[in-house]
Design an enzyme around this catalytic site. Structure first.
Site, PDB file in Angstrom:
ATOM      1  N   ASP A  42       3.544   9.035  78.033  1.00 23.10           N
ATOM      2  CA  ASP A  42       2.176   9.096  78.568  1.00 23.10           C
ATOM      3  C   ASP A  42       1.715   7.726  79.078  1.00 23.10           C
ATOM      4  O   ASP A  42       2.191   6.691  78.622  1.00 23.10           O
ATOM      5  CB  ASP A  42       1.233   9.598  77.469  1.00 23.10           C
ATOM      6  CG  ASP A  42      -0.089  10.100  78.020  1.00 23.10           C
ATOM      7  OD1 ASP A  42      -0.159  10.385  79.232  1.00 23.10           O
ATOM      8  OD2 ASP A  42      -1.050  10.202  77.240  1.00 23.10           O
ATOM      9  N   ASN A  44       1.345   6.858  82.554  1.00 32.89           N
ATOM     10  CA  ASN A  44       1.791   6.454  83.901  1.00 32.89           C
ATOM     11  C   ASN A  44       0.604   6.200  84.825  1.00 32.89           C
ATOM     12  O   ASN A  44       0.574   5.226  85.576  1.00 32.89           O
ATOM     13  CB  ASN A  44       2.652   7.549  84.539  1.00 32.89           C
ATOM     14  CG  ASN A  44       3.975   7.728  83.833  1.00 32.89           C
ATOM     15  OD1 ASN A  44       4.340   6.912  82.993  1.00 32.89           O
ATOM     16  ND2 ASN A  44       4.694   8.787  84.177  1.00 32.89           N
ATOM     17  N   HIS A  59       4.250   7.143  88.024  1.00 31.09           N
ATOM     18  CA  HIS A  59       5.317   8.112  87.723  1.00 31.09           C
ATOM     19  C   HIS A  59       6.674   7.565  88.170  1.00 31.09           C
ATOM     20  O   HIS A  59       7.677   7.714  87.467  1.00 31.09           O
ATOM     21  CB  HIS A  59       5.034   9.451  88.408  1.00 31.09           C
ATOM     22  CG  HIS A  59       3.762  10.106  87.936  1.00 31.09           C
ATOM     23  ND1 HIS A  59       3.441  10.197  86.604  1.00 31.09           N
ATOM     24  CD2 HIS A  59       2.738  10.705  88.608  1.00 31.09           C
ATOM     25  CE1 HIS A  59       2.265  10.816  86.480  1.00 31.09           C
ATOM     26  NE2 HIS A  59       1.820  11.132  87.678  1.00 31.09           N
ATOM     27  N   THR A  88       2.734  22.680  80.463  1.00 35.03           N
ATOM     28  CA  THR A  88       2.170  23.899  81.064  1.00 35.03           C
ATOM     29  C   THR A  88       0.723  23.653  81.501  1.00 35.03           C
ATOM     30  O   THR A  88       0.189  24.403  82.313  1.00 35.03           O
ATOM     31  CB  THR A  88       2.217  25.085  80.071  1.00 35.03           C
ATOM     32  OG1 THR A  88       1.739  24.640  78.785  1.00 35.03           O
ATOM     33  CG2 THR A  88       3.614  25.637  79.911  1.00 35.03           C
ATOM     34  N   ASN A  90      -0.206  20.680  82.854  1.00 34.73           N
ATOM     35  CA  ASN A  90      -0.231  19.681  83.937  1.00 34.73           C
ATOM     36  C   ASN A  90      -0.432  20.295  85.328  1.00 34.73           C
ATOM     37  O   ASN A  90      -0.699  19.569  86.293  1.00 34.73           O
ATOM     38  CB  ASN A  90       1.033  18.809  83.916  1.00 34.73           C
ATOM     39  CG  ASN A  90       1.045  17.780  82.793  1.00 34.73           C
ATOM     40  OD1 ASN A  90       2.096  17.445  82.253  1.00 34.73           O
ATOM     41  ND2 ASN A  90      -0.131  17.266  82.431  1.00 34.73           N
ATOM     42  N   TRP A  91      -0.354  21.632  85.432  1.00 30.90           N
ATOM     43  CA  TRP A  91      -0.642  22.292  86.723  1.00 30.90           C
ATOM     44  C   TRP A  91      -2.100  22.102  87.129  1.00 30.90           C
ATOM     45  O   TRP A  91      -2.460  22.345  88.282  1.00 30.90           O
ATOM     46  CB  TRP A  91      -0.327  23.794  86.655  1.00 30.90           C
ATOM     47  CG  TRP A  91       1.107  24.102  86.389  1.00 30.90           C
ATOM     48  CD1 TRP A  91       1.634  24.558  85.217  1.00 30.90           C
ATOM     49  CD2 TRP A  91       2.210  23.980  87.308  1.00 30.90           C
ATOM     50  NE1 TRP A  91       3.000  24.725  85.336  1.00 30.90           N
ATOM     51  CE2 TRP A  91       3.383  24.380  86.614  1.00 30.90           C
ATOM     52  CE3 TRP A  91       2.339  23.569  88.646  1.00 30.90           C
ATOM     53  CZ2 TRP A  91       4.638  24.380  87.198  1.00 30.90           C
ATOM     54  CZ3 TRP A  91       3.602  23.581  89.221  1.00 30.90           C
ATOM     55  CH2 TRP A  91       4.725  23.971  88.509  1.00 30.90           C
TER      56      TRP A  91
HETATM   57  C1  IPE Z   1       1.268  15.147  77.929  1.00 28.05           C
HETATM   58  O1  IPE Z   1       0.502  14.181  78.554  1.00 28.05           O
HETATM   59  C2  IPE Z   1       2.285  15.708  78.875  1.00 28.05           C
HETATM   60  C3  IPE Z   1       3.329  14.790  79.318  1.00 28.05           C
HETATM   61  C4  IPE Z   1       3.515  13.570  78.894  1.00 28.05           C
HETATM   62  C5  IPE Z   1       4.223  15.331  80.298  1.00 28.05           C
HETATM   63  P1  IPE Z   1      -0.906  14.541  79.230  1.00 28.05           P
HETATM   64  O2  IPE Z   1      -1.389  13.264  79.812  1.00 28.05           O
HETATM   65  O3  IPE Z   1      -0.771  15.691  80.145  1.00 28.05           O
HETATM   66  O4  IPE Z   1      -1.751  14.974  77.964  1.00 28.05           O
HETATM   67  P2  IPE Z   1      -3.324  14.959  77.705  1.00 28.05           P
HETATM   68  O5  IPE Z   1      -3.981  15.614  78.881  1.00 28.05           O
HETATM   69  O6  IPE Z   1      -3.721  13.536  77.554  1.00 28.05           O
HETATM   70  O7  IPE Z   1      -3.482  15.725  76.430  1.00 28.05           O
HETATM   71  C1  IPE Z   2       2.371  10.974  81.811  1.00 25.94           C
HETATM   72  O1  IPE Z   2       1.483  10.075  82.372  1.00 25.94           O
HETATM   73  C2  IPE Z   2       3.185  11.712  82.841  1.00 25.94           C
HETATM   74  C3  IPE Z   2       2.821  13.131  83.024  1.00 25.94           C
HETATM   75  C4  IPE Z   2       1.922  13.784  82.351  1.00 25.94           C
HETATM   76  C5  IPE Z   2       3.543  13.841  84.040  1.00 25.94           C
HETATM   77  P1  IPE Z   2       0.045  10.541  82.853  1.00 25.94           P
HETATM   78  O2  IPE Z   2       0.139  10.959  84.275  1.00 25.94           O
HETATM   79  O3  IPE Z   2      -0.518  11.540  81.930  1.00 25.94           O
HETATM   80  O4  IPE Z   2      -0.756   9.173  82.747  1.00 25.94           O
HETATM   81  P2  IPE Z   2      -2.243   9.006  82.231  1.00 25.94           P
HETATM   82  O5  IPE Z   2      -2.290   9.593  80.853  1.00 25.94           O
HETATM   83  O6  IPE Z   2      -3.137   9.732  83.200  1.00 25.94           O
HETATM   84  O7  IPE Z   2      -2.450   7.533  82.219  1.00 25.94           O
HETATM   85 MG    MG Z   3      -1.617  11.417  80.229  1.00 23.70          MG
END
Ligand code: IPE
Ligand code: IPE
Ligand code: MG
Length: 265
Positions: A42, A44, A59, A88, A90-91
């Site tokens: 998490d 990125n 990313h 699921t 992240n969509w």
């Molecule tokens: C969890 O991170 C999913 C991945 C790392 C792929 P998210 O950034 O999506 O989670 P939340 O929204 O902070 O719970």
């Molecule tokens: C994790 O990084 C990668 C994915 C969920 C695909 P994020 O994209 O969630 O990064 P933050 O949490 O918004 O910083």
């Molecule tokens: Mg995140």
């Protein structure tokens, strides 16, 4: 040299699998390593926006971290490394970001496939794979087939993965067997559920690492993490180094896992 290893790598340097006696591993307690490590990669987006870049740049940077952490896991001879790539949930993100991620997964596979195979990695994808773009599904299946006889680290990549969704699919498959008269209800044991999950064949998760400061599971490996230890770090995923991963291993080695009992086991 130590500073170089511990302080991260320059962008052009290639990180090799660290040897058992590598300086990087000097604090490792080899008899107290986790066997199955799960990582919520998490931060990125925050890494990128903090630098005034687009979230997508985070990313891209995160892919390099993943490559180095996989090499480190191989050097540590972990049994399994399971990483959360796309949930699921992240969509819900803007379409361009989702599209970018799908392309990134495809590029990663294309670029890294051969090297992972040479490193004896067994890649496996977990999650609702049939909900991903068809061309990506094909690449995933080909990668799994290529590496199916490898004997090194089990590298599970969670894509379109949700722990509740995985349990739901497992329950549906068991219920279908009961309905077909192939399984009696009392044969639904913990082992039967384990075997119906996407992670079948893996040991339970010993350690969950989450980067970037949030302290939640976000629907990751709910069943498999029943007795996992948790390690949270504020470091964003693109900045997470092999030395940070080793620090999590060292922390884990000091934990007292009781599994509900009384003694240090
Ligand atoms: C969890 O991170 C999913 C991945 C790392 C792929 P998210 O950034 O999506 O989670 P939340 O929204 O902070 O719970
Ligand atoms: C994790 O990084 C990668 C994915 C969920 C695909 P994020 O994209 O969630 O990064 P933050 O949490 O918004 O910083
Ligand atoms: Mg995140």
């Amino acid at each position: 040299m130590l500073k170089k290893i511990l302080g991260g790598l320059g962008s052009s340097e290639k990180f090799e699998i660290p040897a058992h006696d590598s300086l990087l591993f000097k604090d490792i307690k080899w008899d107290r390593l986790p066997r199955h490590v799960a990582v919520i990669m998490d931060g990125n987006g925050r890494w990128a926006t903090g630098k005034g870049l687009l979230r997508t740049a985070g990313h891209t940077a995160g892919v390099k971290t993943l490559k180095n952490i996989l090499k480190t896991a191989i050097g540590l001879k972990l049994d399994a490394l399971t990483v959360y790539a796309f949930s699921t949930e992240n969509w819900k993100r803007p379409r361009p970001e989702v599209d970018f991620l799908m392309q990134l997964f495809s590029d990663y596979l294309k670029k890294e496939l051969q090297e992972m195979h040479e490193d004896n990695v067994q890649i496996h994808f977990i999650g609702r794979i049939d909900g991903l773009p068809a061309s990506l599904q094909k690449q995933m299946r080909e990668a799994e087939t290529l590496m199916q006889h490898n004997t090194g680290v089990k590298f599970n990549v969670a894509a379109n993965y949700g722990g509740q969704d995985e349990i739901l699919r497992a329950v549906q498959s068991l219920a279908a067997k009961v309905a077909a008269g192939e399984l009696r209800p009392e044969e639904i044991t913990e082992q039967a559920i384990d075997d119906a999950l996407d992670t079948r064949g893996n040991l339970p998760v010993d350690l969950v690492i989450r980067t970037s400061g949030d302290e939640r599971l976000s629907n990751f490996l709910l069943w498999q993490s029943a007795y996992a230890e948790f390690y949270f770090t504020k470091v964003n995923w693109p900045d997470f180094t092999p030395a940070d991963f080793v620090a999590a291993m060292v922390d884990f080695a000091g934990r007292n896992r009781r599994f509900g009992g009384l003694k240090n086991q």
